[in-house]
Design a protein around this motif. Sequence first.
Motif: not given
Length: 620
Positions: A166-168, A184-188, A239-245, A268-272
Motif C-alpha cells: 500500500t505504500g503506507i 500532507v503530501a505523503r498521506k495523499m 506546505l507539502s500540500l502543494f508538492a504534487w506534480t 511517498h518518501g516526502l519528509m518535513r
Amino acid sequence: MWLINTSTMRLEHLLQPESVKYAILSHTWEDGEVSFQEFSNPTEVKEPKAGYAKIQKTCELAESEGLMYAWVDTCCIDKTSSAELTEAINSMFKWYKDAEVCYAFIADLPPGGDDDWLSGDQTYRWFTRGWTLQELIAPRQIRFYDAGWEFRGTKAALRNELSQVTGIDARVLGNSALLPQMPVARKMSWASRRQTTRMEDMAYCLLGIFDVHMPLIYGEGQRAFVRLQEEISKETNDLSLFAWTASDPSVKFRGILATSPSEFASCHGLMRYHNYLDPNPDFTMTNNGVKIEARVGNSLNHIKSQFEDILALECCRPRPGTGKAQLVGIYISKTALGWVRLDPGHLHTAGDMRVWTTGRKTIYIQKFLRDEQIQQISLGLESRMYVHYNLDGYRHAYAVQDIFSSPETLWFGTGHSGHFLTMESAAEAADHQTTIYPPFTAFQTFNLYHGDTHICQCLLICGLFTGCLAENRSLPVAVLYTDKDPCAKELFEVANSKTKREGRRWWVLSYFRRFLIENHAPGGQQPLTWEDVRTRVVEVLMPGIRTGITLSIGSLESLETATEDSTNCKDGLIREFGGMGVFFPWGKSSSYVLTIHFKRMVEVSHRSEFPLVAATGTFP
C-alpha cells in the motif's frame, strides 16, 4: 449510529455507540448489496443476495467473540437521508477506530492459498479502492478473510507486507495516532493509486485521514477535492500540500491546488523540513488565491534550461541513489492574474537552502485556473516590454540602485533586467462586451551612482500608443527623464510620492500618460504620430556620462543573437525612415526591449544598434 444486534439480526439506533463494543466489516461493494431499507424490512430481504451473506457472516463472527453488535456500511446507513449520509461519512474513520475488531473481507482472494498471499504479483481489489484506505489505517485490530471466509492473518502480523503493498508507513499501520506526524503530501500519496466509483468520493474518503469535516455535495466533481485541500489548509501549515506534480507534461500553467490524489504519486518518501529558527509560515485561502508568506528564490530550471522563480515548500525527499535529503520547491510565475504554478509537471530539488537566501515575502497564488484564464495568461505573456540596463564595461564604476517599478502587478524581474506585461495580445483577443483592458502605461525610477557619489535619479516612462505609423495598431513609446531637468520636476514629485504611488496608482499612471501626450505631441493632440517622435533627441546628458535608450522588438534573447549590421530580428523586420527605424511585428502580438545605455562622453559615437522610438526629457 445504527448497529446490528448480532443475536436478533435487527438494527438498533445508539446515540452513544462508544458505550458498547462492536465489530465492523471492511469490504468492497459488489452487485446485490443489501440497503438500509431492505434490511429494516426483513420481508424484502432476499437471502440469495450476495450482500446478505456478508452481513450474516460478520454477525456470526462477532457473536462468537462475545460482541453484541456489528456494523456494515451497506445496511447501517440510510443513504436516502443526506444528513445521515453526511454524518456517517464524516464519522466513519472514528467508527472504524473505535471498533473492537474489523473483519476485512477480500472477495477476490481464493480460499485455501498460501500464507504469503501478499507477496505475489496479484493485486486484490480491496487494496485499490478509496474507502478501504481509512478502513486499513483506523482499526486497532484487523483480521483478513478470503472469499471462503477463511482466516488469512492480522494487520499486526502482516504489517510489513501491507506497507509494501500500500505504500503506507508500517508504523502508521501499527498506530493511527501517528497520522498527524506524516506530511500532507505523503498521506495523499497513499491514495494516489486508489479509485472510487463517484469522483467526489475520492475526496470524501480521505476526510478521516486528515481529520477534517465538510458537507457532501454530490455532483460537484473535482471541486470536492479542491474543498478538501481548503479544509486541510485550515488545520495545518504544511506546505507539502502543494508538492504534487501534474500528469500531463504539456500543461504550462496551473493553480497551486491539485486536482486529485493521483498527482501526489511521487510523494511517498516526502519528509518535513523543520527549521526551528524559521518555522513554516501560515498560509490562508482567500478569494484572491492562497496567501503565503513564503521564501521565493530563483534558480535554473534544468528541464527548460532557464532561470525560474521557485517557492520553497519546507519539505525534502531522499535523493535517488544516495539517500541524502533534497529540499523541494515548485516553479511559480507572476502573471497579470497573480502568481501561478509554472511547469507543474516537475518539482525543483536543491541540496541546500542557498536558492532561498532572501527573506520571506507575501504572495498570492491562484488556487486553480480555468481554461480561459490559462489562455489569458498565455496571451499576456506574448506581449512584454523588456527593460534592460546596459552597464557593460562600467560595472566597476557605475551602479544602478533603488529600482522601483509600477504597476507592480505587471512587472516581473530582478536586478538590472525584467519586463512589464503590456497585455496587448490579451486586449486584442478580449471580448470587449465583457472585458476592457486599459492602455498600457508603466514607469520605473532608479538612481545612478559613480562609486559612492549619487549622479542623478532617472525616470523611465513607457507605454503603447495608437497612431504610430499604423492605423488601429499600438506601438511603443519610451521617454527617459532625469531630475537634473527642471522641466521634469513635477514628474519626479509625482513618481516619488509614496502616497500617490500606493494609494492612487491609477491616477499616477494616467497622469504620466497624459503628460507624454501633452508634452511630446504637437499642441497636445492625440494620438502620437511617428513624426512627433522621430525628430526628437533621444539621449540625456549628465555630468561626465551620457544616457540613452534604444527600443526594439523581440526579446532579450533575440537581441543577444542579433548582430549590429543585421536588419532582421527574430520576431520582426526593421524598416528605415529617415535614417531611423521602427519595427513592424509579424502577426498581432509582439514584445519590445528597452535598453538603457550608459557611456562616457568621450566614447559616445554614432550608434548602429537597433533604432529608438523615444522622446527626450528636455523640452524645446
